[in-house]
Design a protein around this motif. Structure first.
Motif, short mmCIF file in Angstrom:
data_model
loop_
_atom_site.label_atom_id
_atom_site.label_comp_id
_atom_site.label_asym_id
_atom_site.label_seq_id
_atom_site.Cartn_x
_atom_site.Cartn_y
_atom_site.Cartn_z
N VAL A 92 0.92 -1.18 -0.08
CA VAL A 92 -0.13 0.09 0.02
C VAL A 92 0.82 1.13 -0.15
CG1 VAL A 92 -1.66 1.53 1.14
CG2 VAL A 92 -1.81 -1.17 1.31
N TRP A 93 0.86 1.79 -1.00
CA TRP A 93 1.32 3.48 -1.13
C TRP A 93 0.66 4.26 -0.36
CZ3 TRP A 93 4.88 4.62 -5.77
CH2 TRP A 93 6.14 3.59 -5.88
N VAL A 94 1.18 5.17 0.26
CA VAL A 94 0.67 6.43 1.04
C VAL A 94 1.23 7.66 0.49
CG1 VAL A 94 -0.17 7.69 3.10
CG2 VAL A 94 -0.15 5.02 3.10
N LEU A 95 0.62 8.32 -0.43
CA LEU A 95 1.11 9.48 -1.11
C LEU A 95 0.85 10.67 0.02
CD1 LEU A 95 -0.29 8.75 -4.79
CD2 LEU A 95 1.50 7.79 -3.61
N GLY A 96 1.83 11.51 -0.01
CA GLY A 96 1.93 12.38 1.13
C GLY A 96 2.30 12.07 2.48
N GLY A 97 2.90 11.00 2.30
CA GLY A 97 3.30 10.15 3.75
C GLY A 97 3.96 10.88 4.86
N SER A 98 4.34 12.26 4.57
CA SER A 98 5.02 12.71 5.84
C SER A 98 4.00 13.81 6.43
CB SER A 98 6.34 13.51 5.45
OG SER A 98 6.00 14.27 4.37
N GLY A 99 2.78 13.99 5.65
CA GLY A 99 1.99 14.95 6.22
C GLY A 99 1.00 14.31 7.23
N ARG A 100 0.12 15.38 7.97
CA ARG A 100 -0.83 14.75 9.02
C ARG A 100 -1.53 13.76 8.51
NH1 ARG A 100 -1.62 19.00 12.87
NH2 ARG A 100 -0.64 21.05 12.45
N SER A 101 -2.26 13.47 7.58
CA SER A 101 -3.26 12.41 7.34
C SER A 101 -2.19 11.47 6.90
CB SER A 101 -4.12 12.90 6.19
OG SER A 101 -5.01 14.04 6.48
N GLY A 102 -1.22 11.53 5.95
CA GLY A 102 -0.35 10.43 5.49
C GLY A 102 0.12 9.68 6.84
N ARG A 103 0.75 10.45 7.63
CA ARG A 103 1.41 9.70 8.77
C ARG A 103 0.18 8.96 9.83
NH1 ARG A 103 3.23 14.94 9.76
NH2 ARG A 103 2.17 15.15 11.63
N ALA A 104 -0.85 9.63 10.14
CA ALA A 104 -1.55 8.94 10.68
C ALA A 104 -2.31 7.68 10.19
CB ALA A 104 -2.86 9.71 11.09
N ILE A 105 -2.66 7.83 8.76
CA ILE A 105 -3.01 6.60 8.11
C ILE A 105 -1.97 5.54 8.10
CG2 ILE A 105 -3.77 5.56 5.80
CD1 ILE A 105 -4.87 8.41 5.38
N ALA A 106 -0.75 5.92 7.67
CA ALA A 106 0.47 4.89 7.81
C ALA A 106 0.39 3.99 9.40
CB ALA A 106 1.54 5.45 7.65
N GLU A 107 0.18 4.74 10.24
CA GLU A 107 0.31 4.19 11.53
C GLU A 107 -1.04 3.17 11.85
OE1 GLU A 107 2.38 4.43 14.07
OE2 GLU A 107 3.71 5.77 13.37
N GLU A 108 -2.17 3.62 11.49
CA GLU A 108 -3.32 2.79 11.38
C GLU A 108 -3.10 1.62 10.44
OE1 GLU A 108 -7.42 2.44 12.63
OE2 GLU A 108 -5.91 3.66 13.42
N LEU A 109 -2.38 1.60 9.47
CA LEU A 109 -2.08 0.51 8.59
C LEU A 109 -1.12 -0.52 9.45
CD1 LEU A 109 -1.84 2.10 5.12
CD2 LEU A 109 -3.67 0.35 5.95
N ARG A 110 -0.23 -0.03 9.96
CA ARG A 110 0.75 -0.67 10.68
C ARG A 110 0.30 -1.43 11.89
NH1 ARG A 110 3.91 4.22 10.43
NH2 ARG A 110 5.29 4.27 8.90
N ALA A 111 -0.73 -0.72 12.54
CA ALA A 111 -1.34 -1.10 13.72
C ALA A 111 -2.08 -2.50 13.25
CB ALA A 111 -2.32 -0.38 14.28
N GLY A 112 -2.65 -2.49 12.32
CA GLY A 112 -3.29 -3.65 11.33
C GLY A 112 -2.46 -4.75 10.86
N GLY A 113 -0.81 -4.50 11.09
CA GLY A 113 -0.29 -5.70 10.41
C GLY A 113 0.36 -5.42 8.96
N LEU A 114 0.10 -4.13 8.66
CA LEU A 114 0.70 -3.87 7.07
C LEU A 114 1.69 -2.78 7.17
CD1 LEU A 114 -2.66 -3.45 5.11
CD2 LEU A 114 -1.28 -5.34 5.18
N GLU A 115 2.81 -2.93 6.34
CA GLU A 115 4.04 -1.72 6.33
C GLU A 115 3.84 -1.21 5.10
OE1 GLU A 115 6.37 0.20 7.37
OE2 GLU A 115 6.77 -1.53 8.69
N PRO A 116 3.30 -0.04 5.08
CA PRO A 116 3.09 1.05 3.85
C PRO A 116 4.33 1.63 3.41
CG PRO A 116 2.19 2.21 6.00
CD PRO A 116 2.77 0.76 6.25
N VAL A 117 4.34 1.90 2.12
CA VAL A 117 5.49 2.78 1.54
C VAL A 117 5.04 4.15 1.66
CG1 VAL A 117 6.79 3.12 -0.47
CG2 VAL A 117 6.01 0.60 0.06
N LEU A 118 5.59 4.84 2.20
CA LEU A 118 5.44 6.34 2.17
C LEU A 118 6.33 7.24 1.13
CD1 LEU A 118 5.46 7.07 6.08
CD2 LEU A 118 3.97 6.06 4.79
N VAL A 119 5.41 8.03 0.37
CA VAL A 119 5.81 8.69 -0.81
C VAL A 119 5.65 10.11 -0.45
CG1 VAL A 119 5.52 8.82 -3.35
CG2 VAL A 119 5.04 6.66 -2.10
N GLY A 120 6.75 10.89 -0.90
CA GLY A 120 6.59 12.38 -0.87
C GLY A 120 7.69 13.04 -1.33
#
Length: 391
Positions: A6-34
């Motif tokens: 799962v790629w999170v575009l804008g991964g260092s922004g407020r929403s991107g960071r929070a979504i990435a954390e939520e995905l990690r909490a569910g066992g996924l390791e997202p790719v942050l893009v920015g």
């Protein structure tokens, strides 16, 4: 070879960071893009990142690396969604974004045929405004004929974290004013037409007893509510815009000025730098409300109770991404509840409350059928819970 990420575009922004954390909490390791490698590395906590310098480079990276799911948090969506949806479909990826403006949502939903031909799912509006209000409408309209009139109201409660507002939010808000043509819009007789900005005030009595006033504002939930209900007359409203009649005079002027490119870019830079002051949620719950009327006079009101509206946005985006990754979507372009049903909101922490009552015409849906309301009235009409008969 496909990258099963799962790629999170804008991964260092407020929403991107929070979504990435939520995905990690569910066992996924997202790719942050920015754009900022250092900020991405901090947000990724040792996970994978992709550094790009522009939306064009972002789209090229998607085509090249072929992620499984693309989560777009980069605004303004009216500008970023089109090239990123095109790149995702070309790469065989599912796509979702957090868009909450009429033009971006409409444009993304128009890619339905392209998404079907690609065999992929495109989702827009994966956030509080669209998902919460749409979910109430979908639930009320389930197994019903097309409605005649709908009004949706969003009453968000958000904790503010100290720091700059950020370019993505600033751009989305200001581009919305500039791109919208008319700052106020609604559906009348099945067509999207101009209307007075911040009109149709309605005093809502929330299920917890608190009262708020909402006014018409053409966010993305306007489009979602019309599609879900098939009603010819639809109004969307929010508690987050002042109801002063002066606002309806000032905003069109601001929109005209912002349509000048240089002025808009300057305004975006200045607004993005504004620092938010930390503030707790103004009320315990966020609420989404819908009132739906049918040709036989029936009116149903529904409510969805949530916690923090931004936390709900994060939860919805992460849950939709997980479901798309698991293959639970279907080809086409959708809003979240249209794709996954009203149960999605419950999975993300929402709780429904609805009632049915005798209808009283236009007033029963807060003016959704086009009843003219006097802007000089001291008190707007009231909708209450439990529903009360209006005089």
């Amino acid at each position: 070879m496909r990258c099963h990420h799962v790629w999170v575009l804008g991964g260092s922004g407020r929403s991107g960071r929070a979504i990435a954390e939520e995905l990690r909490a569910g066992g996924l390791e997202p790719v942050l893009v920015g754009r900022d490698g250092a900020r991405l590395a901090t947000a990724a906590r040792g996970g994978p990142t992709v550094v790009v310098g522009s939306i064009a480079e972002m789209a090229a990276a998607i085509r090249r690396e072929r992620p499984a799911v693309v989560v777009n948090t980069v605004g303004p969506f009216v500008r970023t969604a089109e090239p990123l949806v095109a790149a995702a479909l070309a790469a065989g990826a599912h796509y979702l974004d957090l868009a909450n403006d009429v033009d971006a949502a409409t444009a993304t939903l128009s890619r339905d045929t392209a998404a079907r031909e690609a065999g992929r799912t495109v989702v827009t509006g994966a956030g509080f405004g669209v998902t919460a209000t749409e979910s109430v409408v979908v639930r009320l309209c389930r197994d019903e004929p097309a409605a005649t009139a709908v009004r949706v109201d969003m009453v968000p409660s958000v904790e503010l974290v100290e720091g700059p507002l950020g370019e993505a939010i600033a751009a989305s808000v200001l581009e919305g004013f500039a791109q919208g043509g008319s700052p106020g819009r609604r559906y009348r007789d099945g067509r999207l037409v101009p209307t007075r900005f911040a009109g149709d005030p309605l005093r809502l009595r929330l299920p917890d007893g608190e009262q708020v006033t909402t006014v018409a504002m053409p966010f993305g939930e306007l489009v979602a509510a019309q599609r879900a209900s098939r009603a010819p007359d639809v109004v969307s409203a929010t508690s987050e815009v002042p109801s002063s009649p002066l606002l309806g005079l000032i905003v069109p002027v601001i929109g005209a000025i912002l349509r000048l490119g240089r002025v808009r870019r300057f305004a975006i830079r200045r607004v993005a730098g504004l620092r938010l002051t930390a503030r707790p949620r103004p009320r315990e719950h966020s609420w989404a409300h819908a009132s739906v009327e049918w040709s036989d006079g029936r009116v149903r009101e529904g409510w969805l109770r949530l916690g923090d509206a931004q936390a709900f946005t994060v939860s919805v985006a992460a849950e939709v991404a997980r479901r798309l990754l698991a293959g639970d979507g279907r080809p086409g372009a959708f809003t979240p509840a249209a794709l996954f049903g009203p149960g999605l909101a419950e999975t993300c922490g929402g709780e429904y409350r609805d009632q049915e009552r005798a209808g009283t015409g236009a007033d029963s849906v807060g003016g959704a059928t086009g009843t003219t309301r006097s802007s000089g009235a001291k008190q707007p009409p009231t909708s209450s819970y439990p529903p009360a008969t209006r005089s």
